[in-house]
Design a protein around this motif. Structure first.
Motif, short mmCIF file in Angstrom:
data_model
loop_
_atom_site.label_atom_id
_atom_site.label_comp_id
_atom_site.label_asym_id
_atom_site.label_seq_id
_atom_site.Cartn_x
_atom_site.Cartn_y
_atom_site.Cartn_z
N ALA A 123 -2.42 20.08 20.26
CA ALA A 123 -3.84 20.32 20.50
C ALA A 123 -4.55 20.67 19.19
N GLY A 154 2.77 21.50 22.97
CA GLY A 154 1.43 21.15 23.45
C GLY A 154 0.35 21.85 22.65
N GLY A 155 0.57 23.13 22.32
CA GLY A 155 -0.40 23.87 21.53
C GLY A 155 -0.58 23.30 20.13
N VAL A 210 -7.61 18.46 17.63
CA VAL A 210 -8.90 19.09 17.35
C VAL A 210 -9.29 18.89 15.88
#
Length: 289
Positions: free
Chosen positions: A80, A76-77, A84
């Protein structure tokens, strides 16, 4: 064949090989197990040992072993970071610079992808850097597809298709309806090699200005392009199943928690590939070539 990120790391391979190696080492050093067991209890009285044996078993998190939560959090990180960077490339980078950013992101992402795939011990910094580069690349190419082909909503359709396919693959794998067998991996190896040869041929013909195909090359346009796109998406979905199986083996084998970075990186690589295939397939279906 599995994702090279997992295939090049011994801890995510078939555990049968690891057990054979461990048996061979044990045969070379007889008495080791007994000596270790004796040493481990030195300095403890009977009551202390009974309390230890009666205590609850330590969890994988407490023993520093890989868990599914570790993989989920790190995946998930990384996703992300990709999102971004893609958003920054799309909305912040001037239009005139989007193509150079796209090219640089693709090249840097490829190099870092290869480096991370062959590292025996994961490097969080390099894996995050890969996500940054891939985010810049995806932001640029997504903007190019949606604006240059004048197809509003194309990117959102590709994102939703990727997320839906990921969820479907996970459900099928967890249900046991799809299993990774030797026949499955053999088919995937053959299909991947064939697709790689096909893609390289398409690139060569594109540079030689042979045939049509628009922005996708002579072998990826029209009806043939749709069939190839569907096949490529199917390959990416099959790779996801193999990725899930590799992660499952790693968790069950109790590998160190740091390899959650390797697992997350492998999933991101497959998801990026799947998104690109959906982006191209939907563009063809909407008549952009």
């Amino acid at each position: 064949m599995s994702n090279p990120v997992f295939d090049n790391n011994a801890i995510f391979r078939d555990p049968k090989k690891a057990r054979r190696q461990q048996t061979q080492r044990g045969a070379q050093q007889p008495g080791m197990v007994q000596d270790r067991a004796t040493t481990a209890t030195v300095g403890y009285d009977t009551d202390a040992l009974n309390r230890m044996y009666g205590a609850p078993s330590a969890t994988t998190a407490q023993t520093g072993r890989l868990t599914y939560d570790d993989v989920i959090m790190k995946t998930g990180g990384l996703l992300a970071v990709v999102v971004v960077m893609a958003a920054l490339t799309w909305f912040v980078v001037p239009d005139a610079l989007k193509m150079p950013v796209l090219v640089v992101g693709a090249l840097v992402g490829f190099v870092l992808g290869m480096v991370n795939s062959f590292k025996k011990v994961p490097s969080p910094g390099l894996i995050v850097a890969y996500s940054v580069a891939e985010g810049a690349f995806l932001g640029g190419i997504s903007w190019y597809f949606e604006n240059m082909f004048d197809k509003p909503g194309l990117v959102m359709q590709a994102v939703l298709a990727t997320m839906s396919t990921f969820a479907a693959c996970l459900v099928l794998f967890r249900s046991g309806k799809v299993r990774v067998t030797p026949k499955f991996t053999k088919w995937l190896l053959t299909a991947m090699v064939g697709y790689l040869v096909f893609s390289l041929l398409n690139v060569v013909l594109s540079f030689m200005n042979v045939g049509g195909g628009g922005a996708f090359g002579p072998l990826r346009g029209g009806g043939l392009g749709i069939l190839v796109g569907l096949f490529a998406v199917g390959l990416a979905a099959a790779m996801l199943i193999v990725d899930f199986d590799s992660i499952k083996r790693g968790v069950e084998a109790g590998v160190p928690a740091k390899f959650a970075w390797t697992a997350a990186f492998g999933l991101v690589v497959t998801l990026v590939w799947m998104y690109l295939e959906f982006l191209r397939l939907i563009a063809i279906l909407r008549g952009s070539n």
